[in-house]
Write a protein that holds these residues in place. Structure first.
Motif, PDB file in Angstrom:
ATOM      1  N   PHE A  89      -6.092   7.025  -1.437  1.00 11.24           N
ATOM      2  CA  PHE A  89      -4.976   6.385  -0.747  1.00 11.24           C
ATOM      3  C   PHE A  89      -5.498   5.616   0.459  1.00 11.24           C
ATOM      4  O   PHE A  89      -6.555   5.945   1.016  1.00 11.24           O
ATOM      5  CB  PHE A  89      -3.954   7.428  -0.271  1.00 11.24           C
ATOM      6  CG  PHE A  89      -3.313   8.221  -1.380  1.00 11.24           C
ATOM      7  CD1 PHE A  89      -2.474   7.609  -2.300  1.00 11.24           C
ATOM      8  CD2 PHE A  89      -3.545   9.582  -1.501  1.00 11.24           C
ATOM      9  CE1 PHE A  89      -1.879   8.337  -3.308  1.00 11.24           C
ATOM     10  CE2 PHE A  89      -2.964  10.318  -2.508  1.00 11.24           C
ATOM     11  CZ  PHE A  89      -2.123   9.698  -3.427  1.00 11.24           C
ATOM     12  N   VAL A  93      -1.194   5.091   4.206  1.00  7.49           N
ATOM     13  CA  VAL A  93      -0.459   6.042   3.362  1.00  7.49           C
ATOM     14  C   VAL A  93      -0.831   7.472   3.723  1.00  7.49           C
ATOM     15  O   VAL A  93       0.024   8.351   3.844  1.00  7.49           O
ATOM     16  CB  VAL A  93      -0.743   5.760   1.872  1.00  7.49           C
ATOM     17  CG1 VAL A  93      -0.174   6.877   0.988  1.00  7.49           C
ATOM     18  CG2 VAL A  93      -0.155   4.422   1.464  1.00  7.49           C
ATOM     19  N   LYS A  94      -2.127   7.702   3.937  1.00  5.14           N
ATOM     20  CA  LYS A  94      -2.562   9.054   4.301  1.00  5.14           C
ATOM     21  C   LYS A  94      -1.927   9.501   5.613  1.00  5.14           C
ATOM     22  O   LYS A  94      -1.473  10.648   5.736  1.00  5.14           O
ATOM     23  CB  LYS A  94      -4.094   9.095   4.403  1.00  5.14           C
ATOM     24  CG  LYS A  94      -4.773   9.399   3.082  1.00  5.14           C
ATOM     25  CD  LYS A  94      -6.241   9.694   3.265  1.00  5.14           C
ATOM     26  CE  LYS A  94      -7.039   8.428   3.252  1.00  5.14           C
ATOM     27  NZ  LYS A  94      -8.501   8.694   3.124  1.00  5.14           N
ATOM     28  N   ARG A 227      -3.614  14.431  -6.626  1.00  6.39           N
ATOM     29  CA  ARG A 227      -3.033  13.121  -6.328  1.00  6.39           C
ATOM     30  C   ARG A 227      -1.520  13.140  -6.532  1.00  6.39           C
ATOM     31  O   ARG A 227      -0.758  12.636  -5.699  1.00  6.39           O
ATOM     32  CB  ARG A 227      -3.671  12.047  -7.209  1.00  6.39           C
ATOM     33  CG  ARG A 227      -3.110  10.646  -6.985  1.00  6.39           C
ATOM     34  CD  ARG A 227      -3.773   9.629  -7.903  1.00  6.39           C
ATOM     35  NE  ARG A 227      -3.326   8.278  -7.597  1.00  6.39           N
ATOM     36  CZ  ARG A 227      -2.199   7.750  -8.053  1.00  6.39           C
ATOM     37  NH1 ARG A 227      -1.402   8.466  -8.849  1.00  6.39           N
ATOM     38  NH2 ARG A 227      -1.866   6.515  -7.727  1.00  6.39           N
ATOM     39  N   LEU A 231       1.646  12.646  -3.873  1.00 10.64           N
ATOM     40  CA  LEU A 231       2.687  11.646  -4.087  1.00 10.64           C
ATOM     41  C   LEU A 231       4.077  12.236  -4.015  1.00 10.64           C
ATOM     42  O   LEU A 231       5.061  11.502  -3.840  1.00 10.64           O
ATOM     43  CB  LEU A 231       2.483  10.961  -5.448  1.00 10.64           C
ATOM     44  CG  LEU A 231       1.333   9.959  -5.531  1.00 10.64           C
ATOM     45  CD1 LEU A 231       1.117   9.521  -6.970  1.00 10.64           C
ATOM     46  CD2 LEU A 231       1.621   8.747  -4.642  1.00 10.64           C
TER      47      LEU A 231
END
Length: 236
Positions: A89, A93-94, A227, A231
């Motif tokens: 990412f 986003v992180k 992952r 999300l």
């Protein structure tokens, strides 16, 4: 319970079936299906019990493999995708995911300096965050893809746990089939050609276990699950 059964079937029973495929092939070759006598009934029951036993130990065997891999890789890899040196990412986003998780576990997320200074404490934040997400993503319809990745990880982990017992069983079945094929004269008739197919199936089964069922396969499945779990922040 319906979804739990689905996980059990795919992640525990399927690895058990794969583990005992040579035994199933041998049973089919030796048992005359057109009519059953007492010995054939006992053989069928024995195969069912064998499958049940392997299904029962699949989870425990998978957990042992999981603990070993965690030790070798420095801890649970659940949230490696949110580590600063991982590029799954973007940094933006992180940061968004970490800020959200920080508000849910009531502790600040570790900075890069924190990770370098005290990696164990940083790992605790990631573990608590993963636990929060797992508890809040149990709706398998809402988080269908996450559930499927969890099943995939459980399948590969449990199959890896059964790898060496399955190889031992494979060798025993191959020796039995070879003995029947060469010079055994038992109390019932059987098709010798079928025993040759058993040996071929056992060879393919052994190649599959040695070449495909590996630590790398489990780690890849773990990363896909990691992952998808991250999300879930988007949904929550």
């Amino acid at each position: 319970m319906e979804q739990f059964d689905l996980y059990t079937i795919k992640a525990r029973l399927f690895p058990a079936i794969i583990a005992v495929v040579p035994a199933i092939a041998l049973a089919v070759a030796l048992i005359e299906i057109r009519e059953f006598d007492l010995s054939q009934i006992w053989a069928t029951i024995g195969l069912g019990v064998l499958l049940y036993v392997f299904s029962g130990i699949a989870r425990e065997a998978g957990k042992r493999v999981e603990r070993r891999m965690f030790r070798e890789n420095g801890g649970k890899p659940t949230f490696d995708v949110l580590q600063y040196d991982d590029r799954e990412f973007s940094d933006t986003v992180k940061k968004r995911y970490l800020s959200f998780l920080s508000s849910k576990v009531s502790r600040p997320f570790p900075t890069m300096a924190d990770v370098l200074r005290d990696p164990a404490a940083a790992r605790e934040f990631y573990n608590e965050s993963a636990a929060f997400l797992r508890e809040n993503t149990r709706d398998t319809e809402r988080f269908r893809v996450l559930f499927e990745e969890n099943v995939s990880y459980g399948f590969y982990r449990n199959l890896l746990g059964l790898k060496w017992p399955a190889i031992v069983l494979n060798i025993l079945v191959s020796l039995t089939a070879f003995t029947f094929l060469v010079d055994f004269h038992g109390p019932w008739s059987y098709d010798s050609a079928s025993l040759r197919y058993v040996l071929v199936a056992a060879a393919m089964h052994l190649a599959y276990l040695l070449l495909w069922v590996t630590d790398a396969r489990v780690l890849n499945a773990s990363r896909r699950y990691s992952r998808q779990l991250a999300l879930a922040c988007e949904v929550l």
